[in-house]
Design an enzyme around this catalytic site. Structure first.
Site, PDB file in Angstrom:
ATOM      1  N   SER A   1      28.486  42.051  40.872  1.00  0.00           N
ATOM      2  CA  SER A   1      29.451  42.470  41.896  1.00  0.00           C
ATOM      3  C   SER A   1      30.912  42.170  41.579  1.00  0.00           C
ATOM      4  O   SER A   1      31.789  42.606  42.329  1.00  0.00           O
ATOM      5  CB  SER A   1      29.091  41.845  43.242  1.00  0.00           C
ATOM      6  OG  SER A   1      28.032  42.547  43.847  1.00  0.00           O
TER       7      SER A   1
ATOM      8  N   LYS B   1      33.437  44.970  41.609  1.00  0.00           N
ATOM      9  CA  LYS B   1      34.182  45.427  42.780  1.00  0.00           C
ATOM     10  C   LYS B   1      35.666  45.077  42.697  1.00  0.00           C
ATOM     11  O   LYS B   1      36.473  45.625  43.455  1.00  0.00           O
ATOM     12  CB  LYS B   1      33.552  44.848  44.044  1.00  0.00           C
ATOM     13  CG  LYS B   1      32.175  45.452  44.311  1.00  0.00           C
ATOM     14  CD  LYS B   1      31.367  44.673  45.321  1.00  0.00           C
ATOM     15  CE  LYS B   1      30.000  45.344  45.495  1.00  0.00           C
ATOM     16  NZ  LYS B   1      28.980  44.425  46.007  1.00  0.00           N
TER      17      LYS B   1
ATOM     18  N   SER C   1      31.302  41.895  50.000  1.00  0.00           N
ATOM     19  CA  SER C   1      30.579  42.481  48.861  1.00  0.00           C
ATOM     20  C   SER C   1      29.700  43.663  49.249  1.00  0.00           C
ATOM     21  O   SER C   1      28.602  43.845  48.723  1.00  0.00           O
ATOM     22  CB  SER C   1      29.732  41.412  48.158  1.00  0.00           C
ATOM     23  OG  SER C   1      29.461  41.773  46.825  1.00  0.00           O
TER      24      SER C   1
END
Length: 354
Positions: free
Chosen positions: A63, A66, A118
């Site tokens: 993640s 991102k 997230s």
């Protein structure tokens, strides 16, 4: 304390500079104690690498992907515009902010859901809004980091970081990407947000930033953590203490606890041994014949504490920073501000700590 050179005058400076290039692993006493497979620590202002472990090895980011999705959305989109959530975004697996199909959400709120909580669904909604599809947006992400930021070993296939063999980066690239992103005030504000009231059609709650460094390390200002099974635990954090901002990246730690332990050790090492100093673009430098120069931009350098530096201004318009053992540790081209020469040599004292 001065070393005089035949072709230039010397300016004495009362701070420390780390040698050119990254710190050798043998100089760092915790090298063998990091659990993460790859790691890096850099000075955000100077870009100096202070520590690295397998920093150019291709890894899976999870993640922390991102970070790129967020900064690209901020630069490419308009934060107040409305985004309509698709069925594809609604049904994405993994961490979500529970968007509903057909729900209209501002781009800024999606970026907040993406970076603070997230949300994979927020990432898909952003990608489809900006580029029409996840695939097209992923191509834009890869092009952006290569052409705009200048990384070389990164490729994206999605906006959220779910595992794909062709979705990879390196610790070095992620540090460079994060350094770029943290220059944006909107991005900095979002990733430093600890909690945010979230009111959506499908979910009303308070979302809390998943990066626990914001709570447990003094001066932490972001940025993002991640996990999928094949990536391990990944973490990118920025910390500001006094005039120094450091960024650390750890990839493929065996657990969240190990990732945060590694991050603490990196920052402890960085702030105990280094600091950032500024040579201002407002400084006026003079060569041996009276020619006057300034820098085009502020010049940040990373220094070791309690060391000595010299500034060497050459008659050819270069500012050289000389460190320990007469090592060249930085160089900048100067711009002339006065076409006047004298025959006298000059030697004078300048403190950057005034």
């Amino acid at each position: 304390m001065f070393r005089k050179m035949s072709y230039a005058f010397i300016v004495y400076i009362t701070f420390v500079l780390v040698g050119n290039g990254s710190v050798l692993a043998s100089e760092v006493n915790f090298t063998d104690e990091l659990y993460s497979e790859a790691a890096i620590l850099i000075d955000s202002k100077s870009g100096k690498v202070l520590y690295e472990k397998n920093s150019h090895q291709k890894m899976y980011p999870a993640s922390i992907t991102k970070i790129i999705t967020g900064i690209l959305a901020i630069e490419e989109g308009h934060l107040s515009e409305k985004v309509t959530v698709s069925q594809n975004a609604r049904e994405v697996i993994g961490t979500r902010v529970y968007l509903l199909e057909g729900e209209e959400v501002t781009l800024k709120k999606l970026i907040q859901g993406l970076l603070i909580s997230s949300g994979n669904d927020a990432g898909v909604a952003i990608a489809e809004h900006i580029s029409g599809s996840e695939k097209a947006f992923a191509s834009k992400m890869t092009k952006f980091v290569k052409e705009t930021i200048g990384v070389e070993n990164t490729n994206f296939t999605n906006p959220h970081g779910l595992f794909d063999e062709m979705h990879y980066t390196t610790a070095y690239d992620m540090a460079k990407i994060s350094k770029y992103a943290m220059r944006n005030d909107t991005f900095r504000d979002i990733v430093s947000t600890k909690e945010l009231r979230w009111i959506g059609e499908g979910w009303e709650t308070t979302i809390y930033n998943h990066n626990r460094m914001l709570w447990n390390y003094e001066g932490a200002t972001g940025i993002k953590n991640g996990f999928v099974r094949k990536s391990g635990y990944t973490l990118v954090t920025s910390v500001v203490q006094e005039d120094t901002e450091l960024i650390a990246v750890t990839l493929n730690a065996p657990s969240s606890k190990h990732a945060y332990r590694d991050m603490h050790r990196l920052f402890d090492y960085g702030f105990e041994n280094f600091e950032t100093k500024l040579i201002s673009k407002n400084e006026v430098f003079e060569d041996p014949f009276g020619g006057k120069y300034t820098l085009a931009n502020d010049f940040y350098i990373t220094t070791q504490k309690n060391d000595t530096l010299f500034l060497d201004v050459s008659i050819y318009g270069y500012l050289k920073v000389i460190g320990r053992h007469n090592q060249l540790v930085g160089i900048r081209v100067l711009k002339r501000v006065e076409d006047q020469f004298t025959k006298r040599n000059s030697l004078f004292l300048v403190s950057l700590d005034r």
